[in-house]
Design an enzyme around this catalytic site. Structure first.
Site, PDB file in Angstrom:
ATOM      1  N   ASP A 240      -8.954  -9.464  -3.827  1.00 51.46           N
ATOM      2  CA  ASP A 240      -8.095 -10.006  -2.758  1.00 51.46           C
ATOM      3  C   ASP A 240      -8.720 -11.260  -2.192  1.00 51.46           C
ATOM      4  O   ASP A 240      -9.937 -11.336  -2.022  1.00 51.46           O
ATOM      5  CB  ASP A 240      -7.941  -8.977  -1.632  1.00 51.46           C
ATOM      6  CG  ASP A 240      -7.050  -7.831  -2.057  1.00 51.46           C
ATOM      7  OD1 ASP A 240      -5.990  -8.100  -2.653  1.00 51.46           O
ATOM      8  OD2 ASP A 240      -7.426  -6.680  -1.820  1.00 51.46           O
TER       9      ASP A 240
ATOM     10  N   HIS B 115       1.178  -1.004  -5.666  1.00 54.76           N
ATOM     11  CA  HIS B 115       0.266  -1.974  -5.037  1.00 54.76           C
ATOM     12  C   HIS B 115       0.975  -2.572  -3.824  1.00 54.76           C
ATOM     13  O   HIS B 115       2.182  -2.850  -3.890  1.00 54.76           O
ATOM     14  CB  HIS B 115      -0.100  -3.061  -6.054  1.00 54.76           C
ATOM     15  CG  HIS B 115      -1.092  -4.046  -5.529  1.00 54.76           C
ATOM     16  ND1 HIS B 115      -0.712  -5.222  -4.929  1.00 54.76           N
ATOM     17  CD2 HIS B 115      -2.443  -4.020  -5.481  1.00 54.76           C
ATOM     18  CE1 HIS B 115      -1.804  -5.883  -4.545  1.00 54.76           C
ATOM     19  NE2 HIS B 115      -2.866  -5.171  -4.885  1.00 54.76           N
TER      20      HIS B 115
ATOM     21  N   GLU C 294     -18.264   6.629  -7.147  1.00 53.23           N
ATOM     22  CA  GLU C 294     -18.315   5.190  -6.830  1.00 53.23           C
ATOM     23  C   GLU C 294     -19.402   4.936  -5.788  1.00 53.23           C
ATOM     24  O   GLU C 294     -19.545   5.714  -4.845  1.00 53.23           O
ATOM     25  CB  GLU C 294     -16.963   4.735  -6.264  1.00 53.23           C
ATOM     26  CG  GLU C 294     -16.964   3.253  -5.887  1.00 53.23           C
ATOM     27  CD  GLU C 294     -15.648   2.803  -5.282  1.00 53.23           C
ATOM     28  OE1 GLU C 294     -14.729   2.494  -6.045  1.00 53.23           O
ATOM     29  OE2 GLU C 294     -15.554   2.762  -4.035  1.00 53.23           O
TER      30      GLU C 294
HETATM   31  P1  FAD Z   1      -3.402  -7.266 -10.335  1.00 53.27           P
HETATM   32  O1  FAD Z   1      -3.302  -6.389 -11.542  1.00 53.27           O
HETATM   33  O2  FAD Z   1      -3.439  -8.726 -10.589  1.00 53.27           O
HETATM   34  O3  FAD Z   1      -2.200  -6.856  -9.376  1.00 53.27           O
HETATM   35  C1  FAD Z   1      -2.006  -7.478  -8.113  1.00 53.27           C
HETATM   36  C2  FAD Z   1      -0.490  -7.553  -7.831  1.00 53.27           C
HETATM   37  O4  FAD Z   1       0.127  -8.456  -8.749  1.00 53.27           O
HETATM   38  C3  FAD Z   1       0.241  -6.234  -7.995  1.00 53.27           C
HETATM   39  O5  FAD Z   1       1.254  -6.189  -7.028  1.00 53.27           O
HETATM   40  C4  FAD Z   1       0.847  -6.301  -9.409  1.00 53.27           C
HETATM   41  O6  FAD Z   1       2.042  -5.549  -9.525  1.00 53.27           O
HETATM   42  C5  FAD Z   1       1.096  -7.787  -9.568  1.00 53.27           C
HETATM   43  N1  FAD Z   1       0.845  -8.239 -10.940  1.00 53.27           N
HETATM   44  C6  FAD Z   1      -0.149  -7.843 -11.772  1.00 53.27           C
HETATM   45  N2  FAD Z   1      -0.116  -8.527 -12.926  1.00 53.27           N
HETATM   46  C7  FAD Z   1       0.924  -9.376 -12.844  1.00 53.27           C
HETATM   47  C8  FAD Z   1       1.462 -10.363 -13.710  1.00 53.27           C
HETATM   48  N3  FAD Z   1       0.904 -10.598 -14.891  1.00 53.27           N
HETATM   49  N4  FAD Z   1       2.541 -11.077 -13.278  1.00 53.27           N
HETATM   50  C9  FAD Z   1       3.079 -10.847 -12.051  1.00 53.27           C
HETATM   51  N5  FAD Z   1       2.624  -9.921 -11.178  1.00 53.27           N
HETATM   52  C10 FAD Z   1       1.553  -9.209 -11.570  1.00 53.27           C
HETATM   53  N6  FAD Z   1     -11.488  -5.000  -4.836  1.00 53.27           N
HETATM   54  C11 FAD Z   1     -12.670  -5.667  -4.758  1.00 53.27           C
HETATM   55  O7  FAD Z   1     -12.731  -6.761  -4.184  1.00 53.27           O
HETATM   56  N7  FAD Z   1     -13.823  -5.154  -5.303  1.00 53.27           N
HETATM   57  C12 FAD Z   1     -13.834  -3.968  -5.961  1.00 53.27           C
HETATM   58  O8  FAD Z   1     -14.889  -3.525  -6.437  1.00 53.27           O
HETATM   59  C13 FAD Z   1     -12.601  -3.245  -6.073  1.00 53.27           C
HETATM   60  N8  FAD Z   1     -12.539  -2.066  -6.733  1.00 53.27           N
HETATM   61  C14 FAD Z   1     -11.331  -1.419  -6.886  1.00 53.27           C
HETATM   62  C15 FAD Z   1     -11.291  -0.230  -7.620  1.00 53.27           C
HETATM   63  C16 FAD Z   1     -10.079   0.453  -7.777  1.00 53.27           C
HETATM   64  C17 FAD Z   1     -10.040   1.727  -8.604  1.00 53.27           C
HETATM   65  C18 FAD Z   1      -8.901  -0.053  -7.168  1.00 53.27           C
HETATM   66  C19 FAD Z   1      -7.604   0.710  -7.312  1.00 53.27           C
HETATM   67  C20 FAD Z   1      -8.935  -1.231  -6.437  1.00 53.27           C
HETATM   68  C21 FAD Z   1     -10.142  -1.929  -6.290  1.00 53.27           C
HETATM   69  N9  FAD Z   1     -10.229  -3.136  -5.575  1.00 53.27           N
HETATM   70  C22 FAD Z   1     -11.437  -3.811  -5.483  1.00 53.27           C
HETATM   71  C23 FAD Z   1      -9.036  -3.677  -4.899  1.00 53.27           C
HETATM   72  C24 FAD Z   1      -8.250  -4.684  -5.792  1.00 53.27           C
HETATM   73  O9  FAD Z   1      -9.029  -5.822  -6.043  1.00 53.27           O
HETATM   74  C25 FAD Z   1      -6.974  -5.040  -5.021  1.00 53.27           C
HETATM   75  O10 FAD Z   1      -6.114  -3.922  -4.938  1.00 53.27           O
HETATM   76  C26 FAD Z   1      -6.207  -6.257  -5.528  1.00 53.27           C
HETATM   77  O11 FAD Z   1      -5.231  -6.598  -4.555  1.00 53.27           O
HETATM   78  C27 FAD Z   1      -5.450  -6.046  -6.839  1.00 53.27           C
HETATM   79  O12 FAD Z   1      -6.275  -5.934  -7.893  1.00 53.27           O
HETATM   80  P2  FAD Z   1      -5.663  -5.643  -9.352  1.00 53.27           P
HETATM   81  O13 FAD Z   1      -6.768  -5.752 -10.304  1.00 53.27           O
HETATM   82  O14 FAD Z   1      -4.860  -4.399  -9.367  1.00 53.27           O
HETATM   83  O15 FAD Z   1      -4.698  -6.923  -9.469  1.00 53.27           O
END
Ligand code: FAD
Length: 291
Positions: A108, A148, A17
């Site tokens: 976030d 998460h 990364e």
């Molecule tokens: P989601 O999948 O939307 O999940 C967020 C929360 O909502 C979780 O608690 C989940 O259980 C819940 N949830 C998910 N879907 C639903 C649904 N349909 N209904 C109800 N609840 C739900 N951040 C950045 O800003 N830039 C980056 O480049 C970046 N890269 C990352 C790379 C990796 C490998 C990881 C693990 C994280 C990265 N992040 C990055 C951080 C990420 O954006 C945060 O962790 C964010 O809070 C959650 O993203 P997510 O896509 O998992 O969200």
């Protein structure tokens, strides 16, 4: 090559990364980091995306640069605060530059900000579905071996993971973890929930004590005793901490590979020297299929 296709080839796939610069005058430095990392011939290089805005255009720029060096790029994309048009604009630009792999994330909100009631995307699964419907991209998603931070419990977090799979995700990348048992238990529980996507295990070489404070503020990763002992003993001695951090990450990867985990993602923190040391330590472990 798409990452889905890469994961179908035999052997161990170690990817890295990088994060883009925050300002235009640092673009050349970032390109130098990318060149050095691409020389290691990682399976692919992922490029992070600033949800709050300032680094977003450089994500595309650096992703295109990775591709121009003959290495597959995985461009991160967040949807919090983004409109459908804005997301399509980013995808158009990536496609035009030959980038066909996207890590679809929610992102976030800045601390204290409220989630907009008229948001176009509320969760990553909605972004994944939109990219999948559009076509032309291999789509990755994030997963969290220790849950998460916002999740009510790990079981519901796994339900959300299933939503990502059902929306069309092609693979998953984990949040960093420091205890491999945590990952093995997570993989088992995910499988029980019907999550069958290939998972790339995120390993972070911790080479200075400052990183740990940041890790703990950003993720729910727990620190095993063996890791804490290293921090206690070497945390105030930068050279020793770096050696120990590289050795710990190397050891973690060898254990993962020995237990059948073939896809590993290195959180390199823009340190090609650290990535190089790990690639060198692993040597033939990265070359054979061991099957
Ligand atoms: P989601 O999948 O939307 O999940 C967020 C929360 O909502 C979780 O608690 C989940 O259980 C819940 N949830 C998910 N879907 C639903 C649904 N349909 N209904 C109800 N609840 C739900 N951040 C950045 O800003 N830039 C980056 O480049 C970046 N890269 C990352 C790379 C990796 C490998 C990881 C693990 C994280 C990265 N992040 C990055 C951080 C990420 O954006 C945060 O962790 C964010 O809070 C959650 O993203 P997510 O896509 O998992 O969200």
């Amino acid at each position: 090559m798409t990452i889905r296709e890469t994961f179908q080839t035999p052997g161990v796939h170690l990817s890295c990364e990088v994060f883009p610069p925050k300002a235009f005058d640092k673009l050349d430095d970032a390109r130098a980091v990318v060149r050095a990392i691409c020389q290691l011939r990682p399976a692919y290089v992922s490029v992070t995306y600033g949800a709050a805005g300032n680094t977003q255009r450089f994500t595309q720029e650096i992703s295109a640069y990775v591709q121009s060096l003959g290495v597959t790029a995985l461009s991160h994309l967040t949807c919090v605060n983004a409109t459908r048009d804005a997301v399509n604009g980013v995808l158009d630009a990536l496609q035009a530059q030959g980038v066909h792999n996207v890590l679809a994330l929610r992102g976030d909100l800045p601390e204290g900000a409220a989630f907009p009631t008229d948001a176009h995307f509320r969760h990553a699964n909605e972004l994944i579905a939109a990219i999948h419907a559009r076509g032309g991209f291999c789509v990755g998603a994030a997963c969290y071996p220790e849950g998460h931070p916002e999740a009510f419990d790990r079981d519901r977090d796994l339900d959300s993971l299933r939503f990502k799979q059902d929306a069309g995700a092609d693979f998953l990348t984990t949040q960093m973890f420091f205890d491999n048992t945590v990952l093995y238990q997570f993989l088992f529980r995910a499988l029980k929930k019907g999550v069958t996507l290939p998972v790339s295990a995120g390993v972070m070489p911790v080479v200075n004590a400052r990183q740990i404070r940041r890790i703990l503020s950003l993720s729910s990763a727990s620190l095993p005793q063996r890791f804490l002992a290293i921090l206690d003993r070497f945390g105030r001695d930068p050279a020793s901490m770096e050696k120990a951090g590289i050795a710990y990450a190397t050891d973690q990867i060898i254990d993962l590979v020995a237990n059948g985990v073939n896809h590993i993602h290195l959180y390199t923190m823009n340190r090609p020297d650290v990535a190089r040391a790990i690639f060198q330590n692993l040597g033939p472990i990265l070359e054979g299929s061991h099957e």
